[in-house]
Design a protein around this motif. Sequence first.
Motif, PDB file in Angstrom:
ATOM      1  N   GLN A  84       0.803  -0.951  -0.269  1.00  0.00           N
ATOM      2  CA  GLN A  84       0.722  -0.034   0.036  1.00  0.00           C
ATOM      3  C   GLN A  84       1.269   1.439   0.324  1.00  0.00           C
ATOM      4  O   GLN A  84       0.339   2.451   0.709  1.00  0.00           O
ATOM      5  CB  GLN A  84      -0.327   0.164   1.164  1.00  0.00           C
ATOM      6  CG  GLN A  84      -1.695  -1.551   1.250  1.00  0.00           C
ATOM      7  CD  GLN A  84      -2.834  -1.206   0.319  1.00  0.00           C
ATOM      8  OE1 GLN A  84      -3.220  -0.771  -0.278  1.00  0.00           O
ATOM      9  NE2 GLN A  84      -3.207  -2.885  -0.086  1.00  0.00           N
ATOM     10  N   ASP A 121       1.758   3.483  -2.536  1.00  0.00           N
ATOM     11  CA  ASP A 121       1.204   4.011  -2.501  1.00  0.00           C
ATOM     12  C   ASP A 121       0.034   5.485  -2.028  1.00  0.00           C
ATOM     13  O   ASP A 121       0.510   6.774  -2.442  1.00  0.00           O
ATOM     14  CB  ASP A 121       0.497   4.109  -4.318  1.00  0.00           C
ATOM     15  CG  ASP A 121       1.397   3.579  -5.440  1.00  0.00           C
ATOM     16  OD1 ASP A 121       3.142   3.592  -5.171  1.00  0.00           O
ATOM     17  OD2 ASP A 121       1.166   3.278  -6.742  1.00  0.00           O
ATOM     18  N   ALA A 122      -0.267   4.897  -2.122  1.00  0.00           N
ATOM     19  CA  ALA A 122      -1.196   5.291  -1.086  1.00  0.00           C
ATOM     20  C   ALA A 122      -0.887   6.194   0.629  1.00  0.00           C
ATOM     21  O   ALA A 122      -1.662   6.964   0.799  1.00  0.00           O
ATOM     22  CB  ALA A 122      -2.758   3.930  -0.259  1.00  0.00           C
ATOM     23  N   MET A 178       0.488   9.294  -0.966  1.00  0.00           N
ATOM     24  CA  MET A 178      -0.402  10.000  -0.917  1.00  0.00           C
ATOM     25  C   MET A 178      -1.240  10.787  -0.007  1.00  0.00           C
ATOM     26  O   MET A 178      -1.942  11.860   0.758  1.00  0.00           O
ATOM     27  CB  MET A 178      -2.088   8.880  -1.750  1.00  0.00           C
ATOM     28  CG  MET A 178      -3.344  10.179  -2.543  1.00  0.00           C
ATOM     29  SD  MET A 178      -2.531  11.264  -3.350  1.00  0.00           S
ATOM     30  CE  MET A 178      -1.809  10.659  -5.175  1.00  0.00           C
ATOM     31  N   LYS A 203      -0.752  14.596   0.875  1.00  0.00           N
ATOM     32  CA  LYS A 203      -2.120  15.145   1.571  1.00  0.00           C
ATOM     33  C   LYS A 203      -2.458  16.322   2.110  1.00  0.00           C
ATOM     34  O   LYS A 203      -2.388  17.406   2.796  1.00  0.00           O
ATOM     35  CB  LYS A 203      -3.519  14.679   1.706  1.00  0.00           C
ATOM     36  CG  LYS A 203      -4.786  15.493   2.386  1.00  0.00           C
ATOM     37  CD  LYS A 203      -5.676  13.928   1.995  1.00  0.00           C
ATOM     38  CE  LYS A 203      -5.321  13.235   3.255  1.00  0.00           C
ATOM     39  NZ  LYS A 203      -5.613  13.253   4.994  1.00  0.00           N
ATOM     40  N   TYR A 255       3.161  14.460  -4.093  1.00  0.00           N
ATOM     41  CA  TYR A 255       3.236  12.914  -4.058  1.00  0.00           C
ATOM     42  C   TYR A 255       4.064  12.255  -4.509  1.00  0.00           C
ATOM     43  O   TYR A 255       4.696  11.398  -3.626  1.00  0.00           O
ATOM     44  CB  TYR A 255       2.121  12.266  -5.134  1.00  0.00           C
ATOM     45  CG  TYR A 255       2.711  11.197  -5.015  1.00  0.00           C
ATOM     46  CD1 TYR A 255       1.501  10.016  -4.044  1.00  0.00           C
ATOM     47  CD2 TYR A 255       3.106  10.634  -6.687  1.00  0.00           C
ATOM     48  CE1 TYR A 255       1.373   8.520  -4.712  1.00  0.00           C
ATOM     49  CE2 TYR A 255       2.449   8.924  -6.441  1.00  0.00           C
ATOM     50  CZ  TYR A 255       1.616   7.974  -5.405  1.00  0.00           C
ATOM     51  OH  TYR A 255       2.076   6.678  -5.837  1.00  0.00           O
ATOM     52  N   ARG A 300       6.505   9.696  -1.639  1.00  0.00           N
ATOM     53  CA  ARG A 300       6.687   7.809  -2.436  1.00  0.00           C
ATOM     54  C   ARG A 300       7.990   7.401  -3.040  1.00  0.00           C
ATOM     55  O   ARG A 300       8.180   6.544  -2.580  1.00  0.00           O
ATOM     56  CB  ARG A 300       5.615   8.287  -3.881  1.00  0.00           C
ATOM     57  CG  ARG A 300       5.801   6.165  -4.661  1.00  0.00           C
ATOM     58  CD  ARG A 300       4.324   5.568  -3.732  1.00  0.00           C
ATOM     59  NE  ARG A 300       5.055   4.262  -4.244  1.00  0.00           N
ATOM     60  CZ  ARG A 300       5.485   3.180  -4.189  1.00  0.00           C
ATOM     61  NH1 ARG A 300       7.179   3.597  -3.103  1.00  0.00           N
ATOM     62  NH2 ARG A 300       5.798   2.352  -4.704  1.00  0.00           N
ATOM     63  N   ALA A 315      -6.888   1.972   1.229  1.00  0.00           N
ATOM     64  CA  ALA A 315      -6.182   2.779  -0.198  1.00  0.00           C
ATOM     65  C   ALA A 315      -7.274   3.078  -1.549  1.00  0.00           C
ATOM     66  O   ALA A 315      -6.563   4.319  -1.654  1.00  0.00           O
ATOM     67  CB  ALA A 315      -5.235   1.686  -0.495  1.00  0.00           C
ATOM     68  N   LYS A 316      -7.798   2.561  -1.417  1.00  0.00           N
ATOM     69  CA  LYS A 316      -8.804   2.983  -2.935  1.00  0.00           C
ATOM     70  C   LYS A 316      -9.109   4.072  -2.680  1.00  0.00           C
ATOM     71  O   LYS A 316      -9.435   5.541  -3.526  1.00  0.00           O
ATOM     72  CB  LYS A 316      -9.939   2.224  -3.630  1.00  0.00           C
ATOM     73  CG  LYS A 316      -9.621   0.829  -4.042  1.00  0.00           C
ATOM     74  CD  LYS A 316     -11.239  -0.140  -3.912  1.00  0.00           C
ATOM     75  CE  LYS A 316     -10.510  -1.323  -4.696  1.00  0.00           C
ATOM     76  NZ  LYS A 316     -11.825  -2.417  -4.651  1.00  0.00           N
ATOM     77  N   ALA A 337      -8.319   7.247   0.156  1.00  0.00           N
ATOM     78  CA  ALA A 337      -6.817   7.498  -0.330  1.00  0.00           C
ATOM     79  C   ALA A 337      -6.711   7.796  -1.788  1.00  0.00           C
ATOM     80  O   ALA A 337      -6.370   8.937  -1.658  1.00  0.00           O
ATOM     81  CB  ALA A 337      -5.743   6.948   0.772  1.00  0.00           C
ATOM     82  N   MET A 338      -6.407   7.061  -2.229  1.00  0.00           N
ATOM     83  CA  MET A 338      -5.873   7.151  -4.197  1.00  0.00           C
ATOM     84  C   MET A 338      -7.444   8.004  -4.615  1.00  0.00           C
ATOM     85  O   MET A 338      -6.520   8.523  -5.892  1.00  0.00           O
ATOM     86  CB  MET A 338      -5.790   6.105  -4.273  1.00  0.00           C
ATOM     87  CG  MET A 338      -4.450   5.181  -4.235  1.00  0.00           C
ATOM     88  SD  MET A 338      -3.000   6.039  -4.012  1.00  0.00           S
ATOM     89  CE  MET A 338      -2.348   6.675  -5.229  1.00  0.00           C
ATOM     90  N   SER A 339      -8.030   7.996  -3.990  1.00  0.00           N
ATOM     91  CA  SER A 339      -9.990   8.850  -4.914  1.00  0.00           C
ATOM     92  C   SER A 339      -9.165   9.902  -4.548  1.00  0.00           C
ATOM     93  O   SER A 339      -9.935  10.684  -5.784  1.00  0.00           O
ATOM     94  CB  SER A 339     -11.089   8.266  -4.533  1.00  0.00           C
ATOM     95  OG  SER A 339     -10.852   8.405  -3.356  1.00  0.00           O
TER      96      SER A 339
END
Length: 388
Positions: A160, A162-163, A166, A170, A189, A193, A308-309, A311-313
């Motif tokens: 995770q 990437d999340a 992010m 943020k 980002y 990362r 994670a979805k 966070a990435m959204s």
Amino acid sequence: MTACIVGWAHSRFGKLEGETLENLIVKVATDALDHAGIGPDEVDEIVLGHFNAGFSAQDFTASLVLQADDRLRFKPATRVENACATGSAAVRQGIRAIDANAARIVLVVGAEQMTTTPGPEIGKNLLKASYLPEDGDTPAGFAGVFGKIAQAYFQRYGDQSDALAMIAAKNHKNGVDNPYAQMRKDFGYEFCRQESEKNPFVAGPLKRTDCSLVSDGAAALVLADTATALKMRRAVAFRANEHVQDFLPMSKRDILSFEGCEQAWTRALKNAGVSLDDLSFVETHDCFTIAELIEYEAMGLAKPGEGAKLAMSGETARDGRLPVNPSGGLKAKGHPIGATGVSMHVLTAMQLVGEAGGIQVPEAKLGGIFNMGGAAVANYVSILDRIR
């Protein structure tokens, strides 16, 4: 709930050269009373949130609040502690005094001075918020504890990284506009990362940008019963305030579920008569980015393994469906242990009265707060609503 926030104060967080713990406490106590339009003689009780655990040689600190004004002498003053949720523990004790009709006005202060302690001692002090028989020898201290949590989460749900990047990006972006924040820099980002000399791995998959900052700072609130608050300049009411304590050993629970956090949110939302969809924003405990990720799931914003979805959204960005940590969170703001929970309540109240400046969430009506002590051991949720 009968308690309302009627005044507040907040110091800058960071490495505050030339400050003492006493100075920090006195300044925010004085400023909060002034902001509320309350004289020291009107205060019925004082609660100080101060973790310490070795950060301060002065370990008996409740009466330091009295240094703000001689008229506070002989008022009941108590220091409370509940690891990284110490500030919210102090807020809750103040609320309970008002609910019990034992006080009409309560002054709540949270403070910590951490940066004067040598680095190795800081790690040792923070590790005291874990279960020492199991975690006392963890490399990298408390970051190591959450590094193990992150590794276990990755093993169960996949990488995770990437999340987490992010979330870090943020919160750092949000912190740029927070005048109280220790780190007011938008790293972006890609920087968050990638491992680099400036962003090395600290513990497990956690890099430096995944970890909150060691800080000095203080914040204070003036609480009043509703009848009193409605006659004052402003009143931000507690629609709910819940405290759930879980087992200290991580071996006795599913550490990837943050069940205490889930229980606290469930009870708070039920008692407030609202849902997550009713909230305008949330300030949550991002001591490490993996904590914010798991908290999305524990509070019900995402299903287990799907934080994670979210966070990435972009849904938790300041302009998203439900902004999370518009202040920059602990990640950018800093994490002076005893002050953190009080700070969260101050910044949420500022949002609700439209006085949050550059971090203002437009038309904020209802704010949620989650403050955590240890690895989801002490769990506090407040839901705030402006009534005046």
